[in-house]
Design a protein around this motif. Structure first.
Motif, PDB file in Angstrom:
ATOM      1  N   TYR A  15       0.850  -1.199   0.000  1.00 27.53           N
ATOM      2  CA  TYR A  15       0.000   0.000   0.000  1.00 27.53           C
ATOM      3  C   TYR A  15       0.880   1.241   0.000  1.00 27.53           C
ATOM      4  O   TYR A  15       1.855   1.295   0.749  1.00 27.53           O
ATOM      5  CB  TYR A  15      -0.920   0.010   1.221  1.00 27.53           C
ATOM      6  N   PRO A  16       0.577   2.247  -0.868  1.00 27.75           N
ATOM      7  CA  PRO A  16      -0.569   2.312  -1.768  1.00 27.75           C
ATOM      8  C   PRO A  16      -0.436   1.338  -2.941  1.00 27.75           C
ATOM      9  O   PRO A  16       0.677   1.038  -3.373  1.00 27.75           O
ATOM     10  CB  PRO A  16      -0.570   3.770  -2.241  1.00 27.75           C
ATOM     11  N   ALA A  17      -1.569   0.876  -3.412  1.00 27.75           N
ATOM     12  CA  ALA A  17      -1.610  -0.093  -4.497  1.00 27.75           C
ATOM     13  C   ALA A  17      -1.889   0.624  -5.823  1.00 27.75           C
ATOM     14  O   ALA A  17      -2.506   1.688  -5.840  1.00 27.75           O
ATOM     15  CB  ALA A  17      -2.699  -1.134  -4.223  1.00 27.75           C
ATOM     16  N   PRO A  18      -1.451   0.066  -6.943  1.00 27.99           N
ATOM     17  CA  PRO A  18      -1.673   0.714  -8.247  1.00 27.99           C
ATOM     18  C   PRO A  18      -3.113   0.583  -8.723  1.00 27.99           C
ATOM     19  O   PRO A  18      -3.780  -0.424  -8.471  1.00 27.99           O
ATOM     20  CB  PRO A  18      -0.714  -0.030  -9.167  1.00 27.99           C
ATOM     21  N   ARG A  19      -3.572   1.602  -9.422  1.00 26.37           N
ATOM     22  CA  ARG A  19      -4.870   1.531 -10.091  1.00 26.37           C
ATOM     23  C   ARG A  19      -4.738   0.697 -11.363  1.00 26.37           C
ATOM     24  O   ARG A  19      -3.643   0.535 -11.907  1.00 26.37           O
ATOM     25  CB  ARG A  19      -5.367   2.939 -10.445  1.00 26.37           C
ATOM     26  N   ALA A  20      -5.860   0.216 -11.859  1.00 28.64           N
ATOM     27  CA  ALA A  20      -5.855  -0.562 -13.094  1.00 28.64           C
ATOM     28  C   ALA A  20      -5.647   0.364 -14.283  1.00 28.64           C
ATOM     29  O   ALA A  20      -6.173   1.484 -14.321  1.00 28.64           O
ATOM     30  CB  ALA A  20      -7.167  -1.327 -13.249  1.00 28.64           C
ATOM     31  N   PHE A  25     -10.592   6.438 -12.617  1.00 25.03           N
ATOM     32  CA  PHE A  25     -11.525   6.883 -11.591  1.00 25.03           C
ATOM     33  C   PHE A  25     -11.765   5.824 -10.507  1.00 25.03           C
ATOM     34  O   PHE A  25     -12.370   6.125  -9.481  1.00 25.03           O
ATOM     35  CB  PHE A  25     -12.861   7.276 -12.212  1.00 25.03           C
ATOM     36  N   ASP A  26     -11.310   4.605 -10.742  1.00 25.24           N
ATOM     37  CA  ASP A  26     -11.605   3.507  -9.823  1.00 25.24           C
ATOM     38  C   ASP A  26     -10.453   3.261  -8.851  1.00 25.24           C
ATOM     39  O   ASP A  26      -9.284   3.396  -9.220  1.00 25.24           O
ATOM     40  CB  ASP A  26     -11.866   2.220 -10.610  1.00 25.24           C
ATOM     41  N   PRO A  27     -10.754   2.870  -7.614  1.00 24.94           N
ATOM     42  CA  PRO A  27      -9.705   2.489  -6.661  1.00 24.94           C
ATOM     43  C   PRO A  27      -8.940   1.260  -7.165  1.00 24.94           C
ATOM     44  O   PRO A  27      -9.402   0.555  -8.075  1.00 24.94           O
ATOM     45  CB  PRO A  27     -10.486   2.166  -5.382  1.00 24.94           C
ATOM     46  N   PRO A  28      -7.791   0.988  -6.594  1.00 25.61           N
ATOM     47  CA  PRO A  28      -7.002  -0.179  -7.019  1.00 25.61           C
ATOM     48  C   PRO A  28      -7.797  -1.474  -6.930  1.00 25.61           C
ATOM     49  O   PRO A  28      -8.492  -1.722  -5.934  1.00 25.61           O
ATOM     50  CB  PRO A  28      -5.832  -0.179  -6.029  1.00 25.61           C
ATOM     51  N   PRO A  29      -7.701  -2.327  -7.944  1.00 29.07           N
ATOM     52  CA  PRO A  29      -8.478  -3.583  -7.938  1.00 29.07           C
ATOM     53  C   PRO A  29      -8.112  -4.500  -6.783  1.00 29.07           C
ATOM     54  O   PRO A  29      -8.966  -5.240  -6.289  1.00 29.07           O
ATOM     55  CB  PRO A  29      -8.136  -4.213  -9.295  1.00 29.07           C
ATOM     56  N   ARG A 329     -16.907   2.825  -2.513  1.00 29.27           N
ATOM     57  CA  ARG A 329     -17.314   1.926  -3.608  1.00 29.27           C
ATOM     58  C   ARG A 329     -17.835   0.591  -3.063  1.00 29.27           C
ATOM     59  O   ARG A 329     -17.897  -0.393  -3.793  1.00 29.27           O
ATOM     60  CB  ARG A 329     -16.124   1.674  -4.546  1.00 29.27           C
ATOM     61  N   ASP A 330     -18.207   0.569  -1.795  1.00 25.40           N
ATOM     62  CA  ASP A 330     -18.709  -0.653  -1.173  1.00 25.40           C
ATOM     63  C   ASP A 330     -20.156  -0.886  -1.628  1.00 25.40           C
ATOM     64  O   ASP A 330     -21.035  -0.059  -1.360  1.00 25.40           O
ATOM     65  CB  ASP A 330     -18.657  -0.525   0.345  1.00 25.40           C
ATOM     66  N   PRO A 331     -20.445  -2.005  -2.302  1.00 22.55           N
ATOM     67  CA  PRO A 331     -21.814  -2.245  -2.785  1.00 22.55           C
ATOM     68  C   PRO A 331     -22.830  -2.415  -1.672  1.00 22.55           C
ATOM     69  O   PRO A 331     -24.035  -2.275  -1.912  1.00 22.55           O
ATOM     70  CB  PRO A 331     -21.668  -3.525  -3.612  1.00 22.55           C
ATOM     71  N   ARG A 332     -22.379  -2.690  -0.449  1.00 28.91           N
ATOM     72  CA  ARG A 332     -23.315  -2.808   0.670  1.00 28.91           C
ATOM     73  C   ARG A 332     -23.877  -1.439   1.048  1.00 28.91           C
ATOM     74  O   ARG A 332     -24.956  -1.349   1.633  1.00 28.91           O
ATOM     75  CB  ARG A 332     -22.609  -3.438   1.870  1.00 28.91           C
ATOM     76  N   ALA A 333     -23.138  -0.387   0.749  1.00 34.99           N
ATOM     77  CA  ALA A 333     -23.581   0.968   1.074  1.00 34.99           C
ATOM     78  C   ALA A 333     -24.101   1.712  -0.148  1.00 34.99           C
ATOM     79  O   ALA A 333     -24.968   2.584  -0.021  1.00 34.99           O
ATOM     80  CB  ALA A 333     -22.430   1.758   1.699  1.00 34.99           C
ATOM     81  N   PHE A 334     -23.563   1.369  -1.320  1.00 36.16           N
ATOM     82  CA  PHE A 334     -23.917   2.075  -2.552  1.00 36.16           C
ATOM     83  C   PHE A 334     -24.124   1.048  -3.663  1.00 36.16           C
ATOM     84  O   PHE A 334     -23.154   0.570  -4.263  1.00 36.16           O
ATOM     85  CB  PHE A 334     -22.808   3.055  -2.964  1.00 36.16           C
ATOM     86  N   PRO A 335     -25.380   0.677  -3.941  1.00 35.77           N
ATOM     87  CA  PRO A 335     -25.634  -0.301  -5.003  1.00 35.77           C
ATOM     88  C   PRO A 335     -25.018   0.146  -6.328  1.00 35.77           C
ATOM     89  O   PRO A 335     -25.028   1.331  -6.671  1.00 35.77           O
ATOM     90  CB  PRO A 335     -27.167  -0.327  -5.081  1.00 35.77           C
ATOM     91  N   ASP A 336     -24.474  -0.833  -7.060  1.00 36.00           N
ATOM     92  CA  ASP A 336     -23.811  -0.551  -8.336  1.00 36.00           C
ATOM     93  C   ASP A 336     -22.798   0.589  -8.159  1.00 36.00           C
ATOM     94  O   ASP A 336     -22.864   1.619  -8.834  1.00 36.00           O
ATOM     95  CB  ASP A 336     -24.850  -0.176  -9.393  1.00 36.00           C
ATOM     96  N   PRO A 337     -21.850   0.430  -7.254  1.00 35.56           N
ATOM     97  CA  PRO A 337     -21.021   1.550  -6.806  1.00 35.56           C
ATOM     98  C   PRO A 337     -20.058   2.105  -7.840  1.00 35.56           C
ATOM     99  O   PRO A 337     -19.605   3.248  -7.707  1.00 35.56           O
ATOM    100  CB  PRO A 337     -20.247   0.956  -5.623  1.00 35.56           C
ATOM    101  N   HIS A 338     -19.731   1.321  -8.867  1.00 35.48           N
ATOM    102  CA  HIS A 338     -18.750   1.785  -9.844  1.00 35.48           C
ATOM    103  C   HIS A 338     -19.391   2.563 -10.990  1.00 35.48           C
ATOM    104  O   HIS A 338     -18.696   2.946 -11.938  1.00 35.48           O
ATOM    105  CB  HIS A 338     -17.957   0.597 -10.390  1.00 35.48           C
TER     106      HIS A 338
END
Length: 410
Positions: A15-20, A25-29, A329-338
């Motif tokens: 950490y920090p990890a690389p983005r794809a 716009f997305d956090p590291p996979p 980006r947690d789907p439990r808090a935000f459906p379809d988060p990406h």
């Protein structure tokens, strides 16, 4: 029974990890994958070889940010500094964000008033005037233009300078030194030199405010706090640096990166450009804050006591990194988060943190972004990138995420 991690440091996630590649716009996979594991609380290996815990789930992150057993005090052993420069600079420049209550609360209260929602709303006409003037200059100037230099950076810089009472004519100086402080690759000597220069500058300015006060926050700090002995002049200068740096660096990056995201999602940009409803604009700002979460280096803490969380134990003295960009980006808090969805109710995001240390300047940032996002694209409806999107250079090396330049035309 609660468990602790026994894996060797070499097995821990770096950490920090690389983005794809191709997904700016997305956090590291690797962090998103960790979030989906049965036991998502895991170890991460950082720059100094230590392995603090990393938190990626939304519910765990909120619980821990609200737990007084986690400390923001960088003087505690085990604190997971972001890099060698941060380890040195956080001990050179102590501010309320690296303190715990009651000292944190005492110092924070000294500057809370100007950032209260009612007071910030009173600044909206001034922010609108600044935005309109900069757009006028942009339209009158050459094409293509760098939106970062011509618009995204000046907007919050002008606003925070007016609020604090800092001469905007000095903006090159404080922006240049702030960039050194927030760059991950800066050496300890470079960061200390930049911070010292900024503190000395604010210290001199506070001296002027003591003899020639104005109607600004620094004058109030000088007269109400320094002159009465509640705070030393050096402490006030350090607080001034924090407010000045945070007041322009974060919002500037959010303006530019938000524009890139909207230009890459034209159907969402059309929704924003086609409304004059303040509630729709405010909702769009919250979704962009969630989706982008430009503070991508994690909020750092250290445990003061053992903390059991979902069957795992964080031991006293162990560091914790709370990855808000991944939690948002947690789907439990935000459906379809990406998916960027400006109609989503994203008000419960953690882009500004959570708990007693959540961002002091968030009301001001919201007003600035609401004014910018409701004005820029309607006044320049043909705004578009002047380069291929793949040519944009992103701030992977920064503590705050964004783009270095944003060439646009219309």
């Amino acid at each position: 029974m609660a468990e602790t991690s026994t894996a060797a440091p070499s097995e821990h996630l770096a950490y920090p990890a690389p983005r794809a590649s191709g997904c700016p716009f997305d956090p590291p996979p690797s962090l998103l994958a960790l979030q989906e594991e049965d036991a998502p609380l895991a170890r991460a290996r950082i720059w100094d070889g230590t392995s603090p815990w990393i938190v990626t789930r939304y519910d765990q992150l909120r619980a821990l940010l609200g737990d007084p057993r986690l400390s923001s005090d960088t003087t505690h052993d085990g604190f997971p500094f972001r890099n060698a420069a941060g380890q040195v600079s956080d001990r050179v420049r102590r501010t309320f964000i690296t303190m715990d209550d009651p000292e944190h609360a005492r110092l924070r209260r000294m500057v809370t008033g100007p950032f209260a929602i009612r007071n910030v709303e009173a600044l909206r006409p001034s922010v609108q005037a600044i935005v309109d003037d900069l757009i006028d200059r942009l339209l009158a100037g050459p094409k293509p233009a760098d939106l970062v230099e011509a618009f995204a950076t000046p907007v919050p810089s002008l606003v925070i300078c007016e609020l604090l009472g800092v001469p905007y004519t000095d903006h090159d100086f404080f922006q240049r030194n702030t960039r050194v402080v927030v760059r991950r690759t800066s050496t300890p000597d470079e960061v200390v030199a930049a911070q010292t220069a900024l503190i000395d500058y604010l210290d001199d300015l506070l001296g002027d405010k003591l003899t020639r006060p104005g109607d600004d926050l620094l004058s109030k700090l000088a007269g109400q706090r320094v002159d009465t002995g509640q705070m030393t002049r050096r402490e006030a200068a350090q607080m001034g640096v924090l407010l000045l740096s945070a007041g322009h660096e974060t919002t500037a990056n959010m303006i530019a990166l938000g524009t890139v995201a909207l230009l890459r999602h034209p159907e969402q940009l059309a929704l924003l450009r086609g409304t004059d409803d303040p509630k729709v604009v405010a909702g769009a700002v919250e979704e962009l804050l969630r989706y982008l979460t430009i503070t991508h280096s994690g909020r750092r803490r250290v445990a003061l006591e053992d903390i059991e969380l979902d069957g795992q134990v964080i031991r006293a003295g162990e560091g914790v990194i709370l990855a808000g960009d991944v939690a948002n980006r947690d789907p439990r808090a935000f459906p379809d988060p990406h998916r960027l969805d400006l109609t989503r109710d994203a008000r419960h995001h953690v882009a500004f943190g959570f708990g007693v240390h959540q961002c002091l300047g968030q009301p001001l940032a919201r007003v600035e972004l609401q004014v910018v996002y409701s004005t820029l694209y309607s006044r320049i409806p043909t705004l578009r990138l002047a380069v291929d999107p793949d040519q944009l250079e992103y701030k992977h090396d920064g503590l705050v995420y964004g783009v270095y330049e944003l060439p646009v035309t219309w």
